[in-house]
Design a protein around this motif. Structure first.
Motif, PDB file in Angstrom:
ATOM      1  N   SER A  52       0.832  -1.206   0.000  1.00  0.00           N
ATOM      2  CA  SER A  52       0.000   0.000   0.000  1.00  0.00           C
ATOM      3  C   SER A  52       0.874   1.266   0.000  1.00  0.00           C
ATOM      4  O   SER A  52       0.659   2.179  -0.795  1.00  0.00           O
ATOM      5  CB  SER A  52      -0.918  -0.021   1.220  1.00  0.00           C
ATOM      6  OG  SER A  52      -1.543   1.211   1.374  1.00  0.00           O
ATOM      7  N   TYR A  53       1.876   1.304   0.868  1.00  0.00           N
ATOM      8  CA  TYR A  53       2.782   2.474   0.892  1.00  0.00           C
ATOM      9  C   TYR A  53       3.504   2.622  -0.445  1.00  0.00           C
ATOM     10  O   TYR A  53       3.649   3.717  -0.979  1.00  0.00           O
ATOM     11  CB  TYR A  53       3.815   2.336   2.020  1.00  0.00           C
ATOM     12  CG  TYR A  53       3.306   2.862   3.346  1.00  0.00           C
ATOM     13  CD1 TYR A  53       3.303   4.236   3.619  1.00  0.00           C
ATOM     14  CD2 TYR A  53       2.843   2.011   4.334  1.00  0.00           C
ATOM     15  CE1 TYR A  53       2.832   4.716   4.829  1.00  0.00           C
ATOM     16  CE2 TYR A  53       2.376   2.478   5.543  1.00  0.00           C
ATOM     17  CZ  TYR A  53       2.375   3.840   5.787  1.00  0.00           C
ATOM     18  OH  TYR A  53       1.909   4.322   6.982  1.00  0.00           O
ATOM     19  N   PHE A  54       3.967   1.509  -0.968  1.00  0.00           N
ATOM     20  CA  PHE A  54       4.706   1.552  -2.238  1.00  0.00           C
ATOM     21  C   PHE A  54       3.828   2.105  -3.362  1.00  0.00           C
ATOM     22  O   PHE A  54       4.248   2.980  -4.122  1.00  0.00           O
ATOM     23  CB  PHE A  54       5.214   0.157  -2.599  1.00  0.00           C
ATOM     24  CG  PHE A  54       5.908   0.096  -3.924  1.00  0.00           C
ATOM     25  CD1 PHE A  54       7.168   0.679  -4.099  1.00  0.00           C
ATOM     26  CD2 PHE A  54       5.304  -0.504  -5.023  1.00  0.00           C
ATOM     27  CE1 PHE A  54       7.807   0.647  -5.331  1.00  0.00           C
ATOM     28  CE2 PHE A  54       5.937  -0.546  -6.252  1.00  0.00           C
ATOM     29  CZ  PHE A  54       7.189   0.027  -6.410  1.00  0.00           C
ATOM     30  N   LEU A  55       2.600   1.615  -3.443  1.00  0.00           N
ATOM     31  CA  LEU A  55       1.711   2.083  -4.515  1.00  0.00           C
ATOM     32  C   LEU A  55       1.444   3.584  -4.369  1.00  0.00           C
ATOM     33  O   LEU A  55       1.435   4.320  -5.357  1.00  0.00           O
ATOM     34  CB  LEU A  55       0.397   1.304  -4.500  1.00  0.00           C
ATOM     35  CG  LEU A  55       0.495  -0.187  -4.857  1.00  0.00           C
ATOM     36  CD1 LEU A  55      -0.862  -0.864  -4.705  1.00  0.00           C
ATOM     37  CD2 LEU A  55       1.031  -0.379  -6.271  1.00  0.00           C
ATOM     38  N   ASN A  56       1.275   4.026  -3.139  1.00  0.00           N
ATOM     39  CA  ASN A  56       1.058   5.462  -2.936  1.00  0.00           C
ATOM     40  C   ASN A  56       2.256   6.268  -3.443  1.00  0.00           C
ATOM     41  O   ASN A  56       2.091   7.327  -4.044  1.00  0.00           O
ATOM     42  CB  ASN A  56       0.787   5.767  -1.467  1.00  0.00           C
ATOM     43  CG  ASN A  56      -0.699   5.622  -1.146  1.00  0.00           C
ATOM     44  OD1 ASN A  56      -1.555   5.962  -1.956  1.00  0.00           O
ATOM     45  ND2 ASN A  56      -1.003   5.095   0.024  1.00  0.00           N
ATOM     46  N   GLU A  57       3.457   5.737  -3.200  1.00  0.00           N
ATOM     47  CA  GLU A  57       4.654   6.447  -3.680  1.00  0.00           C
ATOM     48  C   GLU A  57       4.746   6.438  -5.204  1.00  0.00           C
ATOM     49  O   GLU A  57       5.348   7.306  -5.796  1.00  0.00           O
ATOM     50  CB  GLU A  57       5.909   5.821  -3.073  1.00  0.00           C
ATOM     51  CG  GLU A  57       5.933   6.019  -1.582  1.00  0.00           C
ATOM     52  CD  GLU A  57       7.335   6.099  -0.983  1.00  0.00           C
ATOM     53  OE1 GLU A  57       7.421   6.330   0.205  1.00  0.00           O
ATOM     54  OE2 GLU A  57       8.338   5.954  -1.716  1.00  0.00           O
ATOM     55  N   GLU A  58       4.167   5.418  -5.808  1.00  0.00           N
ATOM     56  CA  GLU A  58       4.163   5.312  -7.275  1.00  0.00           C
ATOM     57  C   GLU A  58       2.976   6.080  -7.875  1.00  0.00           C
ATOM     58  O   GLU A  58       2.583   5.832  -9.008  1.00  0.00           O
ATOM     59  CB  GLU A  58       4.058   3.842  -7.699  1.00  0.00           C
ATOM     60  CG  GLU A  58       5.219   2.988  -7.292  1.00  0.00           C
ATOM     61  CD  GLU A  58       6.466   3.230  -8.130  1.00  0.00           C
ATOM     62  OE1 GLU A  58       6.434   2.949  -9.335  1.00  0.00           O
ATOM     63  OE2 GLU A  58       7.459   3.712  -7.551  1.00  0.00           O
TER      64      GLU A  58
END
Ligand code: ADP
Ligand code: ASP
Ligand code: MG
Length: 420
Positions: free
Chosen positions: A130-136
């Motif tokens: 979830s954090y990674f997708l937000n950063e992407e």
């Protein structure tokens, strides 16, 4: 609304999590519920923690858990920069919950502790993703599935309370989609009405995807895999296996029931009940259309092969030469139920019953002990159960020559052979 499920194999490296994000890029304008499993073989690693804890080897349990922590903290370093601190805090909260428990002495049933510990795998992976997708720039909300999927307290095999889960989904999940197109949650886990974590059975994330598809009246569910789709055999065993482009729910439920590991057997019912198509697609090659599973029958089915290793055959003979029917057989089925054993093959003789089961978790021994009060029990281990559907006589003749078949069962479209 669509439901996507990403399994352990699709989240076990930075590159694969990147390709998960890449897939979602294509669906930016759609509402998608993203269900994820634990990374790689994390559930197996967590099972070892549970065993150590239950055998009161607390130091070992903590050491094994430290390795799991290190793995996720390492992933975090690669995946997340912007919100590194927040993500670390979130992971640490999950770690602490488990570590508190690992300092205790077990006083309850093993299955209870199993669920409280093993569930963390999915919580950790979904948080990182979830954090990674937000950063992407793939804006999403994370939600704890334990606030959505209510089960009973059959630990390790939680039974879903559909009415309560439906209500929770309307109250807590649907509002999240008003702000974002993507919501990330966990497969495999749920919780009781006393807030205890539960799991739905190994490989249960596929089932979670189907539960959500049902509860959300989704237009489709997609399971992203490291294979091209559903093949007519496991490509790891049969390198010449071919992808089957269209399959019926009935065909897949049979394949999964006989042990084809590609889809959890419980996945099909919720989808079939609402006629929701299930896509099985490769996260490695987006050009491939994979397999679509619907109510339509495929009239051109190739032979399908399922190989189940590590089987035990119990031969049960009545002690007093009475027929193998009535009371002793009813008692036997009660024992199977109690031990949560699903026989893969059964056969009757006059005074003998044959039962083939997965030889796991010392269940063979437990069953043998309990059954020995009214049967003479003989056990054969290390067997393989081969199930063939849509076979031809020619195929059978070619393959039977080399195998030592101990037991065989046959209907017009399915043959099962237990062999050494
Ligand atoms: P995940 O947990 O990542 O969703 P799994 O490892 O549980 O994925 O399932 C994918 C694996 O299932 C494949 O790598 C393949 O080896 C195996 N498999 C077994 N039978 C089949 C089949 N009939 N078709 C495709 N894959 C199969
Ligand atoms: N992580 C769980 C397991 O390995 C659930 C799943 O992968 O579907 O069994
Ligand atoms: Mg799996």
């Amino acid at each position: 609304m669509k439901v996507f499920k990403f399994g352990g194999a699709s989240t076990n490296s930075y590159e694969r999590i990147k390709s998960l994000a890449h897939i979602l890029e294509y669906h930016k304008d759609e509402k998608v519920l993203i269900v994820v499993s634990a990374m790689g073989k994390m559930t197996n690693a967590l099972e070892k923690v549970v065993d150590a804890f239950y055998e009161e080897r607390n130091e070992d349990a903590l050491k094994l858990f430290q390795k799991i922590k290190d793995y996720h903290l390492n992933q975090l370093k690669y995946l997340i920069t912007l919100h590194w601190e927040k993500a670390t805090t979130q992971l640490n909260d999950f770690f602490t919950e488990v570590e508190w428990l690992l300092h205790d002495k077990p006083v309850k049933d093993l299955n209870y502790y199993y669920d409280q510990i093993v569930c963390v795998g999915e919580l950790l992976s979904s948080t990182l993703i979830s954090y990674f997708l937000n950063e992407e720039k793939l804006a999403n909300e994370w939600i704890d599935v334990r606030d959505l999927i209510r089960t009973d307290d059959t630990f390790r095999e939680g039974k879903v309370d559909w009415d309560v889960s439906k209500k929770l989904v309307s109250e807590k999940l649907l509002p999240l989609f008003e702000q974002n197109n993507f919501v990330v949650t966990q497969g495999f886990i749920g919780s009781t009405d006393e807030n205890e974590s539960t799991t739905l059975g190994r490989e249960g994330s596929d089932y979670t995807a189907a539960i959500f598809a049902y509860l959300l009246d989704a237009e489709s569910a997609t399971i992203w895999k490291d294979v091209d789709g559903v093949l007519n055999a496991d490509p790891k065993e049969f390198p010449d296996a071919i992808t089957i482009k269209e399959l019926s729910y009935k065909e897949v439920i049979e394949m999964a029931y006989f042990g084809a590991k590609v889809i959890h057997p419980k996945t099909i019912k919720p989808l079939q009940n609402k006629n929701i198509p299930l896509f099985v697609r490769s996260f490695l090659d987006l050009r491939l259309s994979g397999t679509v599973i619907t109510s339509n029958q495929n009239h051109h089915m190739p032979i399908t092969i399922v190989k189940k290793r590590n089987q035990a055959l119990l031969t049960l003979q009545t002690t007093d030469f009475s027929f193998a029917e009535g009371k002793p057989v009813n008692l036997l089925y009660e024992i199977l139920d109690e031990l949560r054993i699903k026989p893969n093959l059964t056969q009757n003789g006059a005074i003998t019953l044959f039962i083939c089961i997965d030889d796991v978790d010392e269940k063979t021994e437990k069953l043998a002990i309990l059954a020995s009060s009214f049967f003479n029990v003989n056990i054969q281990k290390g067997l393989t159960l081969l199930t063939l559907r849509h076979f031809s006589e020619q195929y059978l003749q070619m393959n039977e020559a080399n195998a030592e078949i101990i037991l065989e069962q046959r209907t017009s479209d399915t043959i099962q052979q237990l062999m050494k």
